[in-house]
Scaffold this active site. Structure first.
Site, PDB file in Angstrom:
ATOM      1  N   LYS A 170     107.469  35.942  66.922  1.00  0.00           N
ATOM      2  CA  LYS A 170     106.461  36.782  67.589  1.00  0.00           C
ATOM      3  C   LYS A 170     105.547  35.816  68.339  1.00  0.00           C
ATOM      4  O   LYS A 170     104.670  35.182  67.737  1.00  0.00           O
ATOM      5  CB  LYS A 170     105.682  37.568  66.530  1.00  0.00           C
ATOM      6  CG  LYS A 170     105.033  38.866  67.015  1.00  0.00           C
ATOM      7  CD  LYS A 170     104.100  38.746  68.184  1.00  0.00           C
ATOM      8  CE  LYS A 170     102.746  38.201  67.813  1.00  0.00           C
ATOM      9  NZ  LYS A 170     101.868  38.000  69.017  1.00  0.00           N
ATOM     10  N   GLU A 245      99.542  26.060  60.683  1.00  0.00           N
ATOM     11  CA  GLU A 245      99.023  25.019  61.584  1.00  0.00           C
ATOM     12  C   GLU A 245      97.818  25.624  62.273  1.00  0.00           C
ATOM     13  O   GLU A 245      97.967  26.487  63.143  1.00  0.00           O
ATOM     14  CB  GLU A 245     100.086  24.622  62.618  1.00  0.00           C
ATOM     15  CG  GLU A 245     101.343  24.001  62.028  1.00  0.00           C
ATOM     16  CD  GLU A 245     101.147  22.567  61.564  1.00  0.00           C
ATOM     17  OE1 GLU A 245     100.094  21.968  61.882  1.00  0.00           O
ATOM     18  OE2 GLU A 245     102.033  22.049  60.874  1.00  0.00           O
ATOM     19  N   CYS A 279      94.736  21.923  69.971  1.00  0.00           N
ATOM     20  CA  CYS A 279      94.176  21.990  68.614  1.00  0.00           C
ATOM     21  C   CYS A 279      93.782  20.607  68.104  1.00  0.00           C
ATOM     22  O   CYS A 279      92.832  20.470  67.348  1.00  0.00           O
ATOM     23  CB  CYS A 279      95.187  22.613  67.675  1.00  0.00           C
ATOM     24  SG  CYS A 279      96.790  21.835  67.794  1.00  0.00           S
ATOM     25  N   GLU A 369      85.282  24.963  66.590  1.00  0.00           N
ATOM     26  CA  GLU A 369      86.302  24.654  67.600  1.00  0.00           C
ATOM     27  C   GLU A 369      85.974  25.421  68.882  1.00  0.00           C
ATOM     28  O   GLU A 369      85.871  26.643  68.860  1.00  0.00           O
ATOM     29  CB  GLU A 369      87.669  25.092  67.068  1.00  0.00           C
ATOM     30  CG  GLU A 369      88.791  24.696  67.979  1.00  0.00           C
ATOM     31  CD  GLU A 369      90.151  25.055  67.393  1.00  0.00           C
ATOM     32  OE1 GLU A 369      90.327  26.213  66.961  1.00  0.00           O
ATOM     33  OE2 GLU A 369      91.020  24.180  67.379  1.00  0.00           O
TER      34      GLU A 369
HETATM   35  P1  NAD Z   1      95.323  33.418  67.192  1.00  0.00           P
HETATM   36  O1  NAD Z   1      95.201  33.108  65.752  1.00  0.00           O
HETATM   37  O2  NAD Z   1      94.469  34.446  67.778  1.00  0.00           O
HETATM   38  O3  NAD Z   1      96.821  33.875  67.517  1.00  0.00           O
HETATM   39  C1  NAD Z   1      97.949  33.108  67.169  1.00  0.00           C
HETATM   40  C2  NAD Z   1      99.124  34.041  66.982  1.00  0.00           C
HETATM   41  O4  NAD Z   1      98.859  34.925  65.904  1.00  0.00           O
HETATM   42  C3  NAD Z   1      99.406  34.942  68.181  1.00  0.00           C
HETATM   43  O5  NAD Z   1     100.807  35.115  68.316  1.00  0.00           O
HETATM   44  C4  NAD Z   1      98.758  36.251  67.776  1.00  0.00           C
HETATM   45  O6  NAD Z   1      99.331  37.379  68.397  1.00  0.00           O
HETATM   46  C5  NAD Z   1      99.030  36.266  66.303  1.00  0.00           C
HETATM   47  N1  NAD Z   1      98.115  37.118  65.512  1.00  0.00           N
HETATM   48  C6  NAD Z   1      96.833  37.469  65.802  1.00  0.00           C
HETATM   49  N2  NAD Z   1      96.349  38.287  64.824  1.00  0.00           N
HETATM   50  C7  NAD Z   1      97.333  38.415  63.912  1.00  0.00           C
HETATM   51  C8  NAD Z   1      97.431  39.110  62.670  1.00  0.00           C
HETATM   52  N3  NAD Z   1      96.432  39.839  62.177  1.00  0.00           N
HETATM   53  N4  NAD Z   1      98.595  39.021  61.970  1.00  0.00           N
HETATM   54  C9  NAD Z   1      99.605  38.281  62.434  1.00  0.00           C
HETATM   55  N5  NAD Z   1      99.588  37.612  63.599  1.00  0.00           N
HETATM   56  C10 NAD Z   1      98.454  37.680  64.328  1.00  0.00           C
HETATM   57  O7  NAD Z   1      95.185  32.015  67.918  1.00  0.00           O
HETATM   58  P2  NAD Z   1      95.251  31.709  69.479  1.00  0.00           P
HETATM   59  O8  NAD Z   1      93.944  32.045  70.063  1.00  0.00           O
HETATM   60  O9  NAD Z   1      96.472  32.289  70.079  1.00  0.00           O
HETATM   61  O10 NAD Z   1      95.478  30.126  69.458  1.00  0.00           O
HETATM   62  C11 NAD Z   1      94.458  29.222  69.426  1.00  0.00           C
HETATM   63  C12 NAD Z   1      94.286  28.678  68.027  1.00  0.00           C
HETATM   64  O11 NAD Z   1      95.476  28.055  67.566  1.00  0.00           O
HETATM   65  C13 NAD Z   1      93.240  27.603  67.960  1.00  0.00           C
HETATM   66  O12 NAD Z   1      92.407  27.794  66.857  1.00  0.00           O
HETATM   67  C14 NAD Z   1      94.041  26.319  67.785  1.00  0.00           C
HETATM   68  O13 NAD Z   1      93.377  25.267  67.174  1.00  0.00           O
HETATM   69  C15 NAD Z   1      95.188  26.789  66.993  1.00  0.00           C
HETATM   70  N6  NAD Z   1      96.308  25.875  67.132  1.00  0.00           N
HETATM   71  C16 NAD Z   1      96.674  25.090  66.078  1.00  0.00           C
HETATM   72  C17 NAD Z   1      97.720  24.197  66.200  1.00  0.00           C
HETATM   73  C18 NAD Z   1      98.144  23.313  65.079  1.00  0.00           C
HETATM   74  O14 NAD Z   1      99.251  22.803  65.125  1.00  0.00           O
HETATM   75  N7  NAD Z   1      97.359  23.111  64.055  1.00  0.00           N
HETATM   76  C19 NAD Z   1      98.409  24.121  67.389  1.00  0.00           C
HETATM   77  C20 NAD Z   1      98.009  24.931  68.443  1.00  0.00           C
HETATM   78  C21 NAD Z   1      96.962  25.817  68.298  1.00  0.00           C
END
Ligand code: NAD
Length: 462
Positions: A170, A245, A279, A369
């Site tokens: 997803k 992650e 990130c 962040e």
């Molecule tokens: P997000 O958590 O909003 O979304 C990430 C994914 O989760 C998307 O596919 C989203 O549709 C899904 N999602 C959202 N709500 C959900 C729920 N209730 N249940 C299941 N899935 C759900 O994050 P974002 O804004 O897309 O990404 C940015 C974040 O990701 C930042 O905090 C960044 O630091 C983090 N990030 C971490 C890493 C790492 O390797 N540690 C790498 C890249 C990004």
């Protein structure tokens, strides 16, 4: 590329159960460039069933055959790299050269590394009077963010396939076209039907249905710490494996013996790349009080040089959020020395490369962040003070240490509570484990550690 009006399930593009769609917007000009289906629980269920049905045969496939499929996948990613770069630029907004080098380039390296690891990994070992088999965990529910849209997919899917798992992906709402392109590549690579499945949709709908599905054995999530906590709780309640992650607030520690100009220049570049939407970006620059003013001038100059060269943020919400953080920094008393909250262009979700001086460790911009092109320079008095500041957030994903020699930097890095540290500008290594300490996550991606996340052991005693 042309968007698919369906889900990739069991080796074919199939219509979604419902009629809802997601509009894909180009963040550079705010125009809608495509619509993709917004899947729901029914689509997720169909995809998980396909993945379960495909699991026994794929898990039993010889590692060399899995390696051959992943190598074929890598070759398709190479052949289609220009289309991948253009697609990422269209839906994420990254400048094309960055998309070519990083967004299209890194996944090729990672897929290649898993083709090799699948062939060479010891899936069986002798321990005294036991034989220990490393067996696939089962069906993986992979949930990915938008900031490195293909890399994050490949880091999960290539590792899972190498282990013998099957996958339902997803992807993020903002970047579904890259995910559809990836599904095409999997198909072209001859991966058997049902081994990889794609459901596009909203996080709280399709993502949640996937995380909660009984037919998923492991949820591998990359995204925000807020959503990660919920997914961890859901998985914990079901005694399901989970890899998270999450976010970061990494420190770039410049010790007094370092080459200051280089450390500041590389540090600013590290944050501005991908418009600060990384990130592991080193968003807090820690400088000794004796060099602080010089570092501030160098950082302001480096940021100003970026000018127009950085891309927009991914969407209107992130645009408002990042500008809100910049306003908060000013309100809390930090000093703007480059950039600021004003939008530099009328159209598109652009933010100017921004540098804050006089940031104290407790300020919001030093703790939370931001996920935008914003660097905060924090002053320290001595090494213990620097360490306290570096370790003084809930996160622990990455970091950097600069010193006159590597040994001095390593001694400091070993005291940091964080998952990876670049020493004097060390290069990205696609085989090194990537993941967080503290609230930056659970588990590791990349290389053999990333492969091990998708394996469970069975011991036979003789
Ligand atoms: P997000 O958590 O909003 O979304 C990430 C994914 O989760 C998307 O596919 C989203 O549709 C899904 N999602 C959202 N709500 C959900 C729920 N209730 N249940 C299941 N899935 C759900 O994050 P974002 O804004 O897309 O990404 C940015 C974040 O990701 C930042 O905090 C960044 O630091 C983090 N990030 C971490 C890493 C790492 O390797 N540690 C790498 C890249 C990004």
């Amino acid at each position: 590329m042309k968007a698919h009006d369906g889900m990739y399930i069991d080796g074919a593009w199939r219509p979604a159960a419902g009629r809802d769609t997601i509009a894909v917007v180009n963040p550079a000009d705010e125009q809608v460039i495509a619509e993709v289906p917004a899947g729901g629980a029914e689509d997720v269920d169909a995809a998980v069933r396909a993945a379960r049905a495909a699991l026994p045969a794929w898990a039993a496939t010889a590692p060399a055959e899995r390696a051959a499929r992943i190598a074929a996948l890598r070759d398709v990613l190479v052949a289609r790299k220009d289309e991948i770069a253009r697609t990422v630029t269209a839906e994420l907004g990254a400048p094309l050269p960055f998309s070519q080098a990083v967004h299209a380039g890194v996944p090729v390296l990672v897929a290649g590394s898993y083709a090799e690891l699948a062939a060479s990994y010891a899936f069986e070992e002798k321990v005294g009077n036991s034989t220990v088999y490393a067996e696939p965990v089962g069906v993986v529910g992979a949930i990915t963010p938008w900031n490195y849209p293909l890399h994050q997919i490949v880091a999960k899917v290539a590792a899972a396939l190498a282990a013998g798992c099957t996958v339902v992906l997803k992807p993020a709402e903002d970047t579904p076209l890259t995910a559809q392109l990836f599904a095409e590549a999997v198909h072209e690579a001859g991966v058997p039907a049902g081994v990889f499945n794609l459901v596009t949709g909203l996080g709280p709908v399709a993502g949640q249905a996937l995380a909660e599905h009984d037919g998923v054995d492991l949820v591998s999530f990359t995204g925000s710490t807020a959503v990660g906590k919920r997914i961890g709780a859901t998985a914990g309640a079901a005694v399901k494996r989970v890899a998270l992650e999450l976010g970061g607030k990494s420190a770039n520690v410049i010790l007094p013996s370092a080459d200051l100009a280089r450390a500041v220049g590389v540090g600013v570049a590290n944050v501005m790349g991908n418009s600060g939407q990384t990130c592991s970006a080193w968003t807090r620059m820690l400088v000794h009080t004796s060099q602080y003013d010089e570092a501030v001038a160098l950082a302001a100059e480096a940021a100003a040089k970026y000018g127009d060269r950085i891309g927009p943020l991914v969407n209107a919400k992130q645009h408002a959020r990042v500008r809100g953080y910049i306003e908060k920094g000013v309100a809390e008393g930090a000093r703007l020395v480059a950039g600021g909250p004003e939008a530099p262009r009328e159209q598109g979700y652009f933010v100017s490369p921004t540098v804050f001086a006089d940031v104290t460790p407790e300020m919001t911009i030093a703790q939370e962040e931001i996920f935008g092109p914003v660097v905060s320079l924090i002053r320290y008095e001595d090494e213990d003070d620097a360490l306290r500041i570096a370790n003084g957030t809930v996160y622990g994903l990455a970091g950097a240490v600069w010193a006159g020699d590597d040994a001095e930097a390593v001694a400091f890095a070993r005291r940091m509570d964080t998952g990876q540290v670049d020493i004097n500008g060390g290069r990205f290594n696609p085989l090194a484990p990537f993941g967080g300490y503290k609230q930056s996550g659970v588990g590791r991606e990349l290389g053999s550690h990333g492969l091990a996340e998708y394996l469970q052991t069975k011991s036979l005693q003789f």
